[in-house]
Structure formats: structure tokens, C-alpha cells
Scaffold this motif. Structure first.
Motif, short mmCIF file in Angstrom:
data_model
loop_
_atom_site.label_atom_id
_atom_site.label_comp_id
_atom_site.label_asym_id
_atom_site.label_seq_id
_atom_site.Cartn_x
_atom_site.Cartn_y
_atom_site.Cartn_z
N PRO A 57 39.52 36.30 -4.10
CA PRO A 57 38.94 37.65 -4.11
C PRO A 57 37.47 37.67 -4.52
CG PRO A 57 41.08 37.65 -5.19
CD PRO A 57 40.72 36.22 -4.95
N GLY A 58 37.06 36.72 -5.36
CA GLY A 58 35.69 36.70 -5.84
C GLY A 58 34.65 36.55 -4.75
N ASP A 59 35.07 36.13 -3.56
CA ASP A 59 34.12 36.01 -2.45
C ASP A 59 33.51 37.36 -2.09
OD1 ASP A 59 32.84 34.29 -0.51
OD2 ASP A 59 34.11 35.21 1.02
N ALA A 60 34.21 38.45 -2.47
CA ALA A 60 33.69 39.79 -2.20
C ALA A 60 32.43 40.11 -2.97
CB ALA A 60 34.76 40.84 -2.53
N LEU A 61 32.10 39.29 -3.97
CA LEU A 61 30.87 39.51 -4.74
C LEU A 61 29.64 39.54 -3.84
CD1 LEU A 61 31.58 37.29 -7.85
CD2 LEU A 61 31.12 39.76 -7.90
N ARG A 62 29.67 38.77 -2.76
CA ARG A 62 28.50 38.72 -1.88
C ARG A 62 28.16 40.11 -1.36
NH1 ARG A 62 29.41 33.55 2.02
NH2 ARG A 62 31.48 34.43 2.32
N GLY A 63 29.15 40.80 -0.83
CA GLY A 63 28.90 42.13 -0.30
C GLY A 63 28.68 43.18 -1.37
N LEU A 64 29.43 43.08 -2.46
CA LEU A 64 29.32 44.09 -3.52
C LEU A 64 27.95 44.05 -4.18
CD1 LEU A 64 32.87 43.62 -5.05
CD2 LEU A 64 32.01 45.72 -4.00
N LEU A 65 27.46 42.86 -4.49
CA LEU A 65 26.15 42.76 -5.15
C LEU A 65 25.03 43.12 -4.18
CD1 LEU A 65 26.63 39.58 -7.38
CD2 LEU A 65 26.84 41.99 -8.02
N ALA A 66 25.20 42.77 -2.91
CA ALA A 66 24.19 43.16 -1.92
C ALA A 66 24.11 44.67 -1.81
CB ALA A 66 24.52 42.53 -0.57
N SER A 67 25.27 45.34 -1.89
CA SER A 67 25.25 46.80 -1.79
C SER A 67 24.59 47.45 -2.99
CB SER A 67 26.68 47.32 -1.62
OG SER A 67 27.42 47.17 -2.81
N MET A 68 24.49 46.71 -4.09
CA MET A 68 23.81 47.23 -5.28
C MET A 68 22.31 46.92 -5.26
SD MET A 68 26.61 46.50 -8.32
CE MET A 68 26.09 47.87 -9.38
N GLY A 69 21.89 46.14 -4.26
CA GLY A 69 20.46 45.87 -4.12
C GLY A 69 20.05 44.43 -4.27
N ALA A 70 21.02 43.53 -4.45
CA ALA A 70 20.69 42.12 -4.60
C ALA A 70 20.37 41.48 -3.24
CB ALA A 70 21.83 41.36 -5.26
N GLU A 71 19.59 40.42 -3.29
CA GLU A 71 19.37 39.58 -2.12
C GLU A 71 20.32 38.40 -2.24
OE1 GLU A 71 16.01 36.39 -1.11
OE2 GLU A 71 15.23 38.44 -1.11
N VAL A 72 21.23 38.26 -1.29
CA VAL A 72 22.29 37.25 -1.36
C VAL A 72 22.12 36.28 -0.19
CG1 VAL A 72 24.78 36.84 -1.42
CG2 VAL A 72 23.83 38.95 -2.41
N THR A 73 22.01 35.00 -0.51
CA THR A 73 21.87 33.98 0.52
C THR A 73 22.85 32.84 0.26
OG1 THR A 73 20.09 32.90 -0.73
CG2 THR A 73 19.44 34.48 0.98
N ASP A 74 23.30 32.21 1.33
CA ASP A 74 24.25 31.10 1.25
C ASP A 74 23.62 29.91 1.93
OD1 ASP A 74 26.48 29.64 0.77
OD2 ASP A 74 27.83 30.84 2.02
N GLY A 75 23.50 28.79 1.21
CA GLY A 75 22.87 27.61 1.79
C GLY A 75 23.45 26.34 1.22
N PRO A 76 22.83 25.19 1.52
CA PRO A 76 23.36 23.91 1.05
C PRO A 76 23.48 23.82 -0.47
CG PRO A 76 21.65 23.59 2.71
CD PRO A 76 21.65 25.04 2.36
N ALA A 77 22.63 24.54 -1.19
CA ALA A 77 22.67 24.48 -2.66
C ALA A 77 23.79 25.33 -3.23
CB ALA A 77 21.33 24.94 -3.24
N GLY A 78 24.35 26.24 -2.42
CA GLY A 78 25.40 27.13 -2.90
C GLY A 78 25.07 28.58 -2.59
N LEU A 79 25.72 29.48 -3.27
CA LEU A 79 25.45 30.91 -3.10
C LEU A 79 24.39 31.32 -4.10
CD1 LEU A 79 26.64 33.45 -1.49
CD2 LEU A 79 27.57 34.07 -3.72
N THR A 80 23.34 31.98 -3.63
CA THR A 80 22.24 32.39 -4.49
C THR A 80 22.10 33.91 -4.45
OG1 THR A 80 21.02 30.32 -4.17
CG2 THR A 80 19.75 32.24 -4.92
N VAL A 81 21.99 34.50 -5.63
CA VAL A 81 21.74 35.93 -5.77
C VAL A 81 20.40 36.11 -6.46
CG1 VAL A 81 22.46 38.05 -6.94
CG2 VAL A 81 24.15 36.63 -5.76
N ARG A 82 19.55 36.95 -5.87
CA ARG A 82 18.25 37.28 -6.46
C ARG A 82 18.18 38.78 -6.71
NH1 ARG A 82 16.98 33.04 -2.98
NH2 ARG A 82 15.67 31.40 -3.90
N GLY A 83 17.75 39.11 -7.89
CA GLY A 83 17.48 40.50 -8.20
C GLY A 83 16.15 40.92 -7.61
N THR A 84 16.05 42.15 -7.22
CA THR A 84 14.83 42.61 -6.55
C THR A 84 14.12 43.70 -7.36
OG1 THR A 84 16.18 44.16 -5.26
CG2 THR A 84 15.69 42.03 -4.25
N GLY A 85 14.41 43.75 -8.65
CA GLY A 85 13.84 44.80 -9.49
C GLY A 85 14.97 45.69 -9.97
#
Length: 423
Positions: free
Chosen positions: A269-297
Motif C-alpha cells: 500500500p505504501g506505493d500510493a505515497l507517490r501520488g499522495l505526496l505529489a497531490s500535496m505539491g511534492a515533485e516525485v521522481t523514480d530512477g536508478p537511485a530509487g524514489l526521490t521526493v523534493r519539496g517545492t516550498g
């Protein structure tokens, strides 16, 4: 599990910039242990979580005659003849209290099952009634709750059964996991309000199939045929639900957090964090290093149905209290029967810090207000600790009661949290 000391939740000095490697999934580890205990040969459980919940499961299986041994960072499980008499402590672990009784019914002898005081209040009646209808003999004094004794006869007839699993998907998963060893397998039909945490049922089905079981599913219907369970190797994924507070820290501080090893496909279920945090304004990217979340202010509140991902609610509620706009978190009435009444607990603790939270019939409404420091009670609930830590990033003076209770699913949490803040 209880401590009189408090833990001062650290305030973020600036944007976080960290990579946080998480231990294995509790949900996958405890399902893997059950399947390994019922298998036709040894199983190597790779990279399991070692926490209070999973150690209780391992101890319970050992009490029934299963050999669970450390093999480096892994567990080697060698199934044996299930037997009593045995006494099992489930602690406050929903997976142990719901997954172990069907296995105990397969044992030869009496198995007494009990746990923490709060565990005696958690929903068990539908599972015990279902087991009785499938041929098990259980003495619970008519309470439909812990403690109780399962009088195993070395097997269980199985067959069709109807259950109201609206209190927890674990009530279904417990029956399904042991069903290959029932003489007739099992056909479970749910009748009642929707079953919460559907991804956890998908996880159960996927892991059964990976172990060679025949499983059919329909709308509120699950069939597992009688047959062998394969041993072999089971690799445990990182616990994605335990990523919530770390990824949320990126949102709160306007920083970056990467979780390595995030699976490309998963039933967690935790995979839903990608969409939930993006809907709150986070920048979410998935790459070779893993899942990255960036705050945008700043970040905004959400209106989200969390029925399938209720375990994320405490951290999301903490984020909602710090957001720029109100939030409604719904579909989570079942959280009143978790480690604590999570809805009441979150409202009480957020409001004690000056927040504006109120209960809805099936969730929470949270309006952001300036918060102040104070003691944050955790009610022996690991996810309340995680919520408090998120609040502490932005609110000086939060003292977290009984931080040790987080060891239920994430031992070493405070060290991981401090290391994240130090980059």
C-alpha cells in the motif's frame, strides 16, 4: 514497550538532503514466515524485517514446532510437525493475531493465544467464528476476542465460509494463508461494508501464488485450493509504508529524500505515497537511485480516500496540519480498531498542540493553524511516533511519549531520523 521518558523531536535546521535505506516490509515478512512454516521444504526469507511484530511471529511459529534460524541477515525456516501445547504472545501485532489462529488449528494440541491489553480490544470475532465453521475448536469464553485457546487436531476441514471483514483485511488474509493445508481448501466470501486495505489482500494472493498455491478471486470472493506450498527463496521488499515520514520530511522542509530499492511493481500500500505526496505539491521522481521526493516550498492539503492505505493516515494527518490549506482524509473508520483508536488519538494530539482537527464519521478534517510545542502522546502506536516526528520538523518543543513503541515495525527509527536530518 512503555517508557516514562520523552524524546525531543528534532527541528529541521534547513532543507533535508538525504538517502534513507529502509528495512524490509513487515507485511511481507510475516506473510512469508507463515507460508514458510506451511511449506513442503525449507525457505530462505531474504532481508526480513526484524522488529517486535516479526520477532513475535517467529517466536509463535517456533512455539508450534517450526525451526526459524538466523542465517546472516536472512531467516532460514524449516517446517516441522505443528504441535501443542503452546502459548503464543501476539503483542499488539494485527498480522500475528489474525494469521496465527488458522495455523494453530492445524496443530496437534492446544495453543493458547494472548497479547497486549489493547490487543484484546481489536476485532477478532469474525475470524474465530469463521474458523469454528471451518471445523476448528476454539474456546474464547464467548468474547470473540483474545485471549483464547485453539484445540488443534492436526488438520482442518475447510470449505466455504462467509465473513464480515470490514474491520480488517487481515481477517481474510489469515484464512487464505493457511488454506492450502486445509483438507478442502477454503472459499471465503465477504458480506458487509467494503474491506479496507485491498492492497494487502492483493499481497496475500500474490505471495500465495508465488509459493505454488492455486488462488481464484472475484468480487468479495477468494478461493484457495488444498495443495502443497513450495519452499525456496522469498525476497522481502523495503517497507514502503515506513517511507512516509521520511519522504514527508522533504515536503515539510523543502528538501530532498531518496529511498533506494523502491520496487517498480509492488502490492505494498505504501506505493500510493507517490501520488499522495505529489497531490500535496511534492515533485516525485523514480530512477536508478530509487524514489526521490523534493519539496517545492509550501505544500497544500488534500481530499483523499485512504480506505486502501489507512496505515499512511497518521503521517498524512501530520502533513495536513502543517499544510497551506485544509484536508479531508476519509474511508478510514476502521482505524478506530487499530493499535489505538487512531482517529481519536490524532485529533486529541493535534488539538493539544493548538491544531484544528475533528473526527468525521469515516475520517478526519484538518485545518492548518500555528502549532506549539508540548507532549505528544503515542498510545503504544508506532505510527503516532512517526506522525509526531514529522510535526517536530517544523514545530519546536514537541516531546514524544514512549518513542520505543516505534520498534513494533521500525527499530532504530530515531537513529534513521537523526541521520536524515544530518544528511
Amino acid at each position: 514497550m512503555t517508557s516514562t521518558q520523552t524524546w525531543p523531536a528534532p527541528v529541521a535546521a534547513g532543507p533535508v538532503d538525504a538517502t534513507v535505506a529502509l528495512p524490509g516490509s513487515k507485511s511481507m515478512t510475516n506473510r512469508a514466515l507463515i507460508l514458510a512454516a506451511l511449506a513442503d521444504g525449507p525457505t530462505l526469507v531474504e532481508a526480513p524485517l526484524r522488529s517486535r511484530d516479526t520477532l513475535l511471529m517467529a517466536a509463535a511459529l517456533r512455539a508450534l514446532g517450526v525451526d526459524v534460524e538466523d542465517e546472516g541477515a536472512d531467516w532460514r525456516v524449516r517446517p516441522g510437525a505443528l504441535r501443542g501445547p503452546a502459548a503464543v504472545d501476539v503483542g499488539l501485532a494485527g498480522t500475528v493475531m489474525r494469521f496465527l489462529p488458522p495455523v494453530a488449528a492445524l496443530a496437534d494440541g492446544e495453543v493458547t493465544i494472548d497479547g497486549d491489553p489493547r490487543a484484546r480490544e481489536r476485532p477478532m470475532g469474525p475470524l474465530l467464528t469463521a474458523l469454528h465453521r471451518l471445523g476448528a475448536e476454539i474456546n474464547d469464553g464467548g468474547r470473540g476476542a483474545l485471549p483464547f485457546t485453539v484445540r488443534g487436531r492436526g488438520g482442518l476441514a475447510g470449505g466455504p465460509v462467509t465473513i464480515d471483514a470490514s474491520g480488517s483485511s487481515q481477517l481474510v488474509s489469515g484464512l487464505l494463508l493457511a488454506a492450502p493445508r486445509f483438507e478442502k481448501g477454503v472459499e471465503v466470501r465477504h458480506e458487509g461494508p467494503p474491506v479496507p486495505s485491498a492492497p494487502h489482500l492483493a499481497m496475500t494472493v500474490a505471495m500465495l501464488r508465488a509459493a505454488g498455491a492455486s488462488v481464484e478471486t472475484g468480487t468479495d470472493l477468494w478461493r484457495v485450493a488444498s495443495g502443497p506450498v513450495r519452499g525456496g527463496v522469498t525476497a522481502i521488499e523495503p517497507d514502503l509504508s515506513n517511507a512516509a515520514q521520511f519522504l514527508g520530511a522533504a515536503l515539510v522542509t523543502g528538501g530532498r529524500v531518496t529511498v533506494p530499492g523502491w520496487p517498480a511493481e509492488t502490492t505494498q500500500p505504501g506505493d500510493a505515497l507517490r501520488g499522495l505526496l505529489a497531490s500535496m505539491g511534492a515533485e516525485v521522481t523514480d530512477g536508478p537511485a530509487g524514489l526521490t521526493v523534493r519539496g517545492t516550498g509550501g505544500f497544500r492539503g488534500i481530499d483523499a480516500d485512504l480506505r486502501e492505505v489507512g496505515e499512511l493516515t497518521p503521517v498524512l494527518a501530520a502533513l495536513a496540519a502543517l499544510a497551506d490549506s485544509p484536508s479531508r482524509l476519509t474511508g478510514i473508520a476502521h482505524l478506530r480498531g487499530h493499535e489505538t483508536d487512531r482517529l481519536a488519538a490524532l485529533v486529541a494530539e493535534l488539538n493539544a498542540l493548538g491544531g484544528d482537527a475533528r473526527e468525521l464519521p469515516d475520517g478526519l478534517e484538518i485545518r492548518p493553524r500555528p502549532l506549539r510545542g508540548g507532549v505528544f502522546r503515542t498510545y503504544d502506536d508506532h505510527r503516532m511516533v512517526m506522525a509526531a516526528a514529522v510535526l517536530g520538523l517544523a514545530v519546536p518543543g514537541i516531546e514524544v511519549e514512549n518513542v520505543a513503541t516505534v520498534g513494533k515495525t521500525l527499530p532504530g527509527f530515531t537513529g534513521l531520523w537523526t541521520a536524515m536530518l544530518e544528511g
